[in-house]
Design a protein around this motif. Structure first.
Motif, PDB file in Angstrom:
ATOM      1  N   GLY A 282      -8.158   6.365   2.428  1.00 28.63           N
ATOM      2  CA  GLY A 282      -8.567   4.992   2.177  1.00 28.63           C
ATOM      3  C   GLY A 282      -9.972   4.819   1.661  1.00 28.63           C
ATOM      4  O   GLY A 282     -10.310   3.780   1.106  1.00 28.63           O
TER       5      GLY A 282
ATOM      6  N   GLN B 272      -4.239   4.761   6.523  1.00 31.17           N
ATOM      7  CA  GLN B 272      -4.318   5.200   5.133  1.00 31.17           C
ATOM      8  C   GLN B 272      -4.665   6.685   5.058  1.00 31.17           C
ATOM      9  O   GLN B 272      -5.549   7.160   5.781  1.00 31.17           O
ATOM     10  CB  GLN B 272      -5.365   4.378   4.373  1.00 31.17           C
TER      11      GLN B 272
ATOM     12  N   LEU C 216      -3.757   4.702  -0.285  1.00 28.24           N
ATOM     13  CA  LEU C 216      -3.830   3.593   0.667  1.00 28.24           C
ATOM     14  C   LEU C 216      -2.635   3.523   1.604  1.00 28.24           C
ATOM     15  O   LEU C 216      -2.628   2.700   2.521  1.00 28.24           O
ATOM     16  CB  LEU C 216      -3.957   2.262  -0.088  1.00 28.24           C
ATOM     17  N   GLY C 217      -1.614   4.353   1.379  1.00 30.39           N
ATOM     18  CA  GLY C 217      -0.451   4.313   2.252  1.00 30.39           C
ATOM     19  C   GLY C 217       0.483   5.475   2.016  1.00 30.39           C
ATOM     20  O   GLY C 217       0.296   6.272   1.086  1.00 30.39           O
TER      21      GLY C 217
ATOM     22  N   PHE D 130       0.813  -1.218   0.000  1.00 28.73           N
ATOM     23  CA  PHE D 130       0.000   0.000   0.000  1.00 28.73           C
ATOM     24  C   PHE D 130       0.848   1.270   0.000  1.00 28.73           C
ATOM     25  O   PHE D 130       0.562   2.226  -0.721  1.00 28.73           O
ATOM     26  CB  PHE D 130      -0.925   0.026   1.215  1.00 28.73           C
TER      27      PHE D 130
END
Length: 341
Positions: free
Chosen positions: A202, A199, A170-171, A162
Motif C-alpha cells: 500500500g 494491502q 492495494l489489494g 482495490f
C-alpha cells in the motif's frame, strides 16, 4: 460552460504549473471553454479565454513578448490585465476598452494552476497537508479519462475495487472485505473516517499491512486521502484533481505528499502513483452512463458504498449538475418498456 452554471464559483484545476514555463503559452479546454495559460516574466500564470476578440483566433498560438500576449493572426498585443495595448495595422490608434481578452480569476497552489469562471465561492485551500515540513510533493502528469469528472472522483473514494483493479498493490483475493466505516458531513464537506483495508504493497516499499485511511471531499471535483500503515509513522497524502474537459471527458491527476519518505527517488514515487491511476482509467471509462447518476435508485448500493452514496447526495443537495444526471433510471425504465417480453 455550456448552459451549466454549477461550476461558476468553483476553483478548477487547469494544469500543473511546470507545464507552462515563463514566457510560454499552453492551450487547454476546461468545461467546454478554450483556455490559454501563459506566464509573464515574473512567472505569474494568467488564465484567459483562448480567443482574440478581433477575428476569433486562438491566443495560445501566439507569443509572449515584453509581458504581453501577442495574437498570432494580426499581432494585437494584450497586457497582463487582458487589455489590448497595440494594433499593429493602426499603430497610432488607441485601442478601445472593448478590445480586451477575457481574463479569468487565476491562482497557483500545490504546483497546480487553477481558474474560476466567476468569483470564487471558496478559498483555494484544498490540501493543507502540502505544507507538512519535510513532505515530498510529487505531481503526476494529467491523464485523459473519457468519463465525467464526478465519476473520476467517486472512483477515488471507493475501496471495494482495490482487490480487483489494483491486485498486488492495494489489494488481493485473500482480503476483499471492506470493514464498515463512518461518513460525516459538515460545512467543510464530507469525511470518511475509520477506513481500514489490508494491502500487500500500500505504500512504496511497504510489505503487507493493514492500512488506515481518511477520505475528505471539500469541493465537488477535488478529493483527498491520507493513508498510513496501522501504528506506523509517516503518511501518504494524495489529492485528486478532476479537470472537466466536457461533460464526459476529464483530465485527472494526483498530487501526493510523502511524509517522512527518504528511501525512494522522486521517479519511484511518481511511478508508484501513476501505475495506480492508469489502472483505474479503463475501468472508469467503462462505467455507464458516463454521467454520474444522482438518483439513489439508479444503481445498487452496498454498505461499502457509504462514501459514494454520501457524495451523490451531497452533490444533489447543492444542485451540482456538471457531469451528473438525475434522470438515468427514468430513461432506463423507458428503454426497458420497449423491449419484447
Amino acid at each position: 460552460m455550456s448552459d451549466d452554471f454549477s461550476l461558476a464559483g468553483e476553483w478548477l484545476a487547469v494544469c500543473n504549473g511546470d507545464d507552462v514555463p515563463a514566457g510560454s503559452t499552453r492551450a487547454f479546454i476546461v468545461a467546454d471553454e478554450r483556455i490559454v495559460v501563459w506566464r509573464d516574466a515574473e512567472g505569474v500564470a494568467h488564465v484567459w479565454r483562448d480567443y482574440c476578440p478581433h477575428r476569433g483566433a486562438q491566443l495560445s498560438l501566439g507569443a509572449v513578448t515584453n509581458d504581453q500576449l501577442v495574437c498570432p493572426y494580426h499581432g494585437w498585443r494584450y497586457d497582463t490585465l487582458g487589455q489590448c495595448v497595440l494594433i499593429p495595422s493602426n499603430p497610432s490608434l488607441r485601442p478601445s476598452k472593448r478590445a480586451c481578452a477575457t481574463a479569468f480569476v487565476a491562482g497557483e497552489k500545490y504546483g497546480v494552476v487553477w481558474m474560476c469562471f466567476g468569483e470564487p465561492a471558496h478559498a483555494l485551500d484544498f490540501f493543507p497537508e502540502a505544507a507538512i515540513p519535510g513532505g515530498r510533493r510529487i505531481n503526476l502528469a494529467p491523464q485523459t479519462v473519457k468519463s465525467s469528472a464526478p465519476r473520476v472522483v467517486e472512483n477515488f473514494l471507493d475501496m471495494a475495487h482495490f482487490s480487483f483493479v489494483h491486485v498486488g498493490i492495494l489489494g488481493e483475493d485473500a482480503h476483499t472485505e471492506v470493514p464498515d466505516y463512518e461518513v460525516v458531513e459538515s460545512a467543510d464537506g464530507l469525511e470518511a473516517r475509520q477506513c481500514r483495508f489490508w494491502q500487500p504493497a500500500g505504500l512504496p516499499g511497504q510489505g503487507g499491512a493493514m492500512m488506515d485511511y481518511v477520505y475528505r471531499v471539500k469541493r465537488p471535483l477535488v478529493a483527498k486521502l491520507t493513508k498510513m500503515a496501522s501504528g506506523a509513522m509517516g503518511a501518504l497524502h494524495i489529492m485528486l484533481v478532476a479537470s472537466p474537459v466536457t461533460q464526459t471527458e476529464t483530465r485527472a491527476w494526483l498530487v501526493s505528499i510523502h511524509e517522512g519518505e527518504t528511501s525512494h527517488s522522486d521517479e519511484e514515487l511518481y511511478d508508484f502513483n501513476m501505475e495506480i491511476l492508469l489502472q483505474d482509467t479503463p475501468i472508469v471509462e467503462s462505467q455507464w452512463p458516463k454521467l454520474l447518476p444522482l438518483a439513489l435508485d439508479a444503481e445498487l448500493h452496498q454498505k461499502c458504498d457509504r462514501m459514494s452514496v454520501a457524495y451523490r447526495r451531497w452533490l444533489a443537495g447543492m444542485g451540482f449538475g456538471w457531469g451528473t444526471t438525475s434522470a438515468w433510471k427514468k430513461r432506463e425504465r423507458a428503454y426497458c418498456a420497449t423491449l419484447p417480453p
